[in-house]
Scaffold this motif. Structure first.
Motif, PDB file in Angstrom:
ATOM      1  N   LEU A 138       0.900  -1.199  -0.072  1.00 29.13           N
ATOM      2  CA  LEU A 138       0.221  -0.016  -0.105  1.00 29.13           C
ATOM      3  C   LEU A 138       0.950   1.308   0.024  1.00 29.13           C
ATOM      4  N   LEU A 139       0.814   2.201  -0.947  1.00 29.06           N
ATOM      5  CA  LEU A 139       1.527   3.270  -1.155  1.00 29.06           C
ATOM      6  C   LEU A 139       0.941   4.653  -1.057  1.00 29.06           C
ATOM      7  N   VAL A 140       1.413   5.513  -0.153  1.00 28.45           N
ATOM      8  CA  VAL A 140       0.563   6.661   0.185  1.00 28.45           C
ATOM      9  C   VAL A 140       1.401   7.881  -0.703  1.00 28.45           C
ATOM     10  N   PHE A 141       0.836   8.625  -1.180  1.00 25.29           N
ATOM     11  CA  PHE A 141       1.275   9.920  -2.123  1.00 25.29           C
ATOM     12  C   PHE A 141       0.816  11.106  -1.442  1.00 25.29           C
ATOM     13  N   SER A 142       1.773  11.933  -1.108  1.00 22.46           N
ATOM     14  CA  SER A 142       1.401  13.576  -0.934  1.00 22.46           C
ATOM     15  C   SER A 142       2.384  14.448  -1.363  1.00 22.46           C
ATOM     16  N   GLY A 143       2.139  15.667  -1.457  1.00 23.53           N
ATOM     17  CA  GLY A 143       2.911  16.785  -1.880  1.00 23.53           C
ATOM     18  C   GLY A 143       2.565  17.829  -0.923  1.00 23.53           C
ATOM     19  N   ILE A 144       3.766  18.165  -0.354  1.00 22.20           N
ATOM     20  CA  ILE A 144       3.576  19.215   0.882  1.00 22.20           C
ATOM     21  C   ILE A 144       4.753  20.295   0.913  1.00 22.20           C
ATOM     22  N   ASP A 145       4.296  21.338   1.510  1.00 18.52           N
ATOM     23  CA  ASP A 145       5.507  22.012   1.970  1.00 18.52           C
ATOM     24  C   ASP A 145       6.665  21.409   2.811  1.00 18.52           C
ATOM     25  N   PRO A 146       7.862  21.678   2.370  1.00 18.17           N
ATOM     26  CA  PRO A 146       8.879  21.040   3.288  1.00 18.17           C
ATOM     27  C   PRO A 146       8.658  21.239   4.619  1.00 18.17           C
ATOM     28  N   LYS A 147       8.416  22.445   5.265  1.00 17.31           N
ATOM     29  CA  LYS A 147       8.461  22.719   6.605  1.00 17.31           C
ATOM     30  C   LYS A 147       7.037  22.026   7.125  1.00 17.31           C
ATOM     31  N   ASP A 148       6.345  21.408   6.280  1.00 23.89           N
ATOM     32  CA  ASP A 148       5.134  20.736   7.066  1.00 23.89           C
ATOM     33  C   ASP A 148       5.560  19.124   7.413  1.00 23.89           C
ATOM     34  N   ALA A 158       1.133  -2.802   7.989  1.00 26.69           N
ATOM     35  CA  ALA A 158       2.379  -2.374   8.654  1.00 26.69           C
ATOM     36  C   ALA A 158       3.314  -1.428   7.881  1.00 26.69           C
ATOM     37  N   LEU A 159       3.484  -0.387   8.581  1.00 27.16           N
ATOM     38  CA  LEU A 159       4.239   0.647   7.714  1.00 27.16           C
ATOM     39  C   LEU A 159       5.568   0.177   7.478  1.00 27.16           C
ATOM     40  N   ASP A 160       6.211   0.124   6.518  1.00 27.83           N
ATOM     41  CA  ASP A 160       7.425  -0.495   6.009  1.00 27.83           C
ATOM     42  C   ASP A 160       8.788   0.816   5.920  1.00 27.83           C
ATOM     43  N   THR A 161       8.330   1.940   5.143  1.00 28.92           N
ATOM     44  CA  THR A 161       9.504   2.775   4.801  1.00 28.92           C
ATOM     45  C   THR A 161       8.665   4.087   4.784  1.00 28.92           C
ATOM     46  N   THR A 162       9.280   5.252   5.410  1.00 32.61           N
ATOM     47  CA  THR A 162       8.745   6.647   4.913  1.00 32.61           C
ATOM     48  C   THR A 162       9.978   7.213   4.018  1.00 32.61           C
ATOM     49  N   TYR A 163       9.620   7.906   3.086  1.00 34.70           N
ATOM     50  CA  TYR A 163      10.499   8.566   1.960  1.00 34.70           C
ATOM     51  C   TYR A 163      10.019  10.037   2.039  1.00 34.70           C
ATOM     52  N   PHE A 164      10.961  11.033   2.095  1.00 33.01           N
ATOM     53  CA  PHE A 164      10.761  12.360   2.204  1.00 33.01           C
ATOM     54  C   PHE A 164      11.657  13.168   1.206  1.00 33.01           C
ATOM     55  N   LEU A 165      11.151  13.759   0.270  1.00 34.52           N
ATOM     56  CA  LEU A 165      12.075  14.361  -0.708  1.00 34.52           C
ATOM     57  C   LEU A 165      11.748  15.784  -0.553  1.00 34.52           C
ATOM     58  N   THR A 166      12.797  16.605   0.049  1.00 33.91           N
ATOM     59  CA  THR A 166      12.569  17.786   0.412  1.00 33.91           C
ATOM     60  C   THR A 166      13.640  18.738  -0.044  1.00 33.91           C
ATOM     61  N   SER A 167      13.376  20.247  -0.085  1.00 33.96           N
ATOM     62  CA  SER A 167      14.369  21.268  -0.432  1.00 33.96           C
ATOM     63  C   SER A 167      15.536  21.015   0.219  1.00 33.96           C
ATOM     64  N   GLU A 168      16.687  21.662  -0.586  1.00 33.54           N
ATOM     65  CA  GLU A 168      17.936  21.675   0.055  1.00 33.54           C
ATOM     66  C   GLU A 168      18.264  22.483   1.358  1.00 33.54           C
ATOM     67  N   GLU A 169      17.276  23.549   1.412  1.00 33.11           N
ATOM     68  CA  GLU A 169      17.577  24.351   2.695  1.00 33.11           C
ATOM     69  C   GLU A 169      16.368  24.044   3.617  1.00 33.11           C
ATOM     70  N   GLY A 170      15.661  22.944   3.509  1.00 35.25           N
ATOM     71  CA  GLY A 170      14.478  22.733   4.215  1.00 35.25           C
ATOM     72  C   GLY A 170      14.984  22.361   5.587  1.00 35.25           C
ATOM     73  N   GLU A 171      14.034  22.455   6.295  1.00 32.02           N
ATOM     74  CA  GLU A 171      14.207  21.970   8.092  1.00 32.02           C
ATOM     75  C   GLU A 171      14.458  20.662   7.993  1.00 32.02           C
ATOM     76  N   ASP A 172      14.999  20.296   8.965  1.00 30.03           N
ATOM     77  CA  ASP A 172      15.442  18.712   9.492  1.00 30.03           C
ATOM     78  C   ASP A 172      14.302  18.141   9.485  1.00 30.03           C
ATOM     79  N   ALA A 173      14.066  16.826   8.947  1.00 34.24           N
ATOM     80  CA  ALA A 173      12.563  16.424   8.923  1.00 34.24           C
ATOM     81  C   ALA A 173      12.179  15.830  10.468  1.00 34.24           C
ATOM     82  N   ASN A 174      13.238  15.776  11.219  1.00 32.62           N
ATOM     83  CA  ASN A 174      12.712  15.357  12.587  1.00 32.62           C
ATOM     84  C   ASN A 174      12.748  16.393  13.600  1.00 32.62           C
ATOM     85  N   ALA A 175      12.962  17.730  13.195  1.00 27.60           N
ATOM     86  CA  ALA A 175      13.071  18.986  14.019  1.00 27.60           C
ATOM     87  C   ALA A 175      11.650  18.893  14.509  1.00 27.60           C
TER      88      ALA A 175
END
Length: 430
Positions: A318-328, A413-430
């Protein structure tokens, strides 16, 4: 709906599927070659059908071949290579006008079958190899297609998710092959691979339309019989468990919009008893504009430009797709996970359940109303070695209950989260 009758006959090196119908103005012939996905073969298979459709022994140029198709009252030829679970399927399709609708005395079906045989089994060959000029043109086209998918960041993110999620599985392999392979493909090497495909692939032949069944059997036997070493079936180990700790992959590029894609293991395949409940689950979760992902991630919280899900019937993903602002990232990620938890707790109404089942049934009816769509639906049975008619599928979907959807949700069950973000984006774990 009109009852769909499929007659299956095992021939010499092929499986013939006849679907009689007077509904359409054309007869549709579909030839499918199937083999397990391998890294060594995938680029050749991605390239091969496009080379074959360019020229034959009898029609040595693309122009002469197109002229021959036009003379068959505008017969339409199309080809592709696709990934169905861990099967790689090369498909040739031809639509031919129904003889009954033409005033002249014709046998277009016979001519069309012979034409498709010519395209597949009589390629233009020179000095023991396929035409180098055709191969070079098709290599350039395939290279552009591979690069275009890389430039389409939604497709790129989906590819990268599967790269990581299925790192040690054949399903990770890219359906269009690999650009680095193309310099090594030449007329002789492609012809050698082509010959092995003809010998070893499982071959399914579909004919949908208005025809004489005995004539078709004789015609197909004369054109497509082969001394094949192909197995009638092969085993693929497609079900994999999700890791105890889901993987998180963060990649930075020069992008404005972040791509947040999540990959789940459903532990359910086409043909499994709870497959119908999985279809309903996906519809409620992210398959339609009324789904939880769309309504909560996009509409309610305005966090996503798009948010949806789909499942892979023959791989259990099962694949989930979303396009978001990198800060969100964190907020969007958390809300997606909350929608899954809500599904596991059965937090959807009876009205939503019934509406979703109706949407799925209508979607299926629309698919099987078209010739190619119907053949694809029937081919799912072949890939899974099950025997379920579209009518039975619709009845099973209508019977799905809330409890069955919840049971399915709790298998996922969740296997993998992949996040493609901007080069200057906030750290995903912040």
């Amino acid at each position: 709906m009109t009852r769909i009758v499929e007659k299956r006959i095992d021939g010499q090196g092929y499986h013939l599927h006849m679907i009689p119908s007077e509904k359409y103005k054309t007869n549709t012939l579909v030839i499918k070659f199937r083999a397990p996905i391998t890294r060594e073969a995938i680029t050749n298979r991605a390239l091969l059908p496009y080379v074959l459709q360019q020229a034959t022994t009898k029609y040595p140029t693309a122009r002469s071949l197109r002229t021959a198709l036009d003379e068959l009252y505008g017969a339409v030829l199309s080809v592709d290579a696709s990934k169905k679970g861990e099967h790689h399927v090369v498909t040739f399709r031809m639509e031919i006008a129904n003889d009954a609708l033409i005033s002249k005395q014709t046998n277009l079906l016979k001519e069309g079958v012979r034409m498709l045989h010519e395209i597949i089994f009589q390629p233009k060959v020179d000095n023991g190899g396929m035409d180098e000029a055709i191969i070079e043109r098709e290599k350039q086209t395939l290279k552009q297609k591979i690069r275009a998918l890389r430039d389409d960041k939604m497709s790129y993110a989906n590819t990268r998710l599967l790269d990581e999620m299925c790192a040690d599985e054949p399903y990770r392999l890219h359906v269009h092959g690999y650009e680095e392979d193309l310099p090594h493909v030449n007329g002789r090497s492609l012809y050698e691979y082509y010959q092995s495909m003809l010998e070893q692939d499982i071959l399914d032949i579909y004919l949908l339309g208005d025809f004489d069944e005995q004539e078709v059997q004789t015609l197909v036997q004369s054109c497509f019989a082969r001394k094949s070493r192909a197995a009638t079936q092969y085993d693929l180990d497609v079900k994999k468990k999700a890791p105890s700790e889901p993987k998180e992959i963060i990649e930075r590029q020069n992008v404005q919009q972040g791509k947040l894609h999540l990959g789940y293991r459903t532990n359910i395949l086409f043909g499994d008893e709870d497959y119908y409940a999985l279809q309903v689950f996906n519809g409620l979760f992210g398959g339609f504009p009324s789904s939880k992902l769309f309504m909560n991630v996009r509409e309610k919280h305005s966090l996503a430009y798009y948010a949806a899900s789909r499942f892979e019937s023959h791989k259990g993903l099962l694949l989930v797709f979303s396009g978001i602002d990198p800060k969100d990232y964190q907020q969007a990620h958390d809300i997606i996970l909350k929608q899954m938890e809500a599904m596991k707790r059965g937090q959807f109404t009876t009205e939503q359940l019934e509406e979703t089942k109706n949407l799925i049934v209508n979607q299926l009816l629309e698919t099987i109303d078209h010739q190619h769509g119907l053949i694809e639906v029937l081919y799912h049975q072949v890939l899974s070695d099950v025997d379920t008619t579209p009518e039975q599928t619709i009845e099973q979907i209508k019977k799905v209950t809330t409890d069955e959807v919840v049971q399915v949700a709790n298998k996922i069950a969740l296997d993998t989260t992949y996040f493609l973000t901007s080069e200057e984006g906030e750290d995903a774990n912040a």
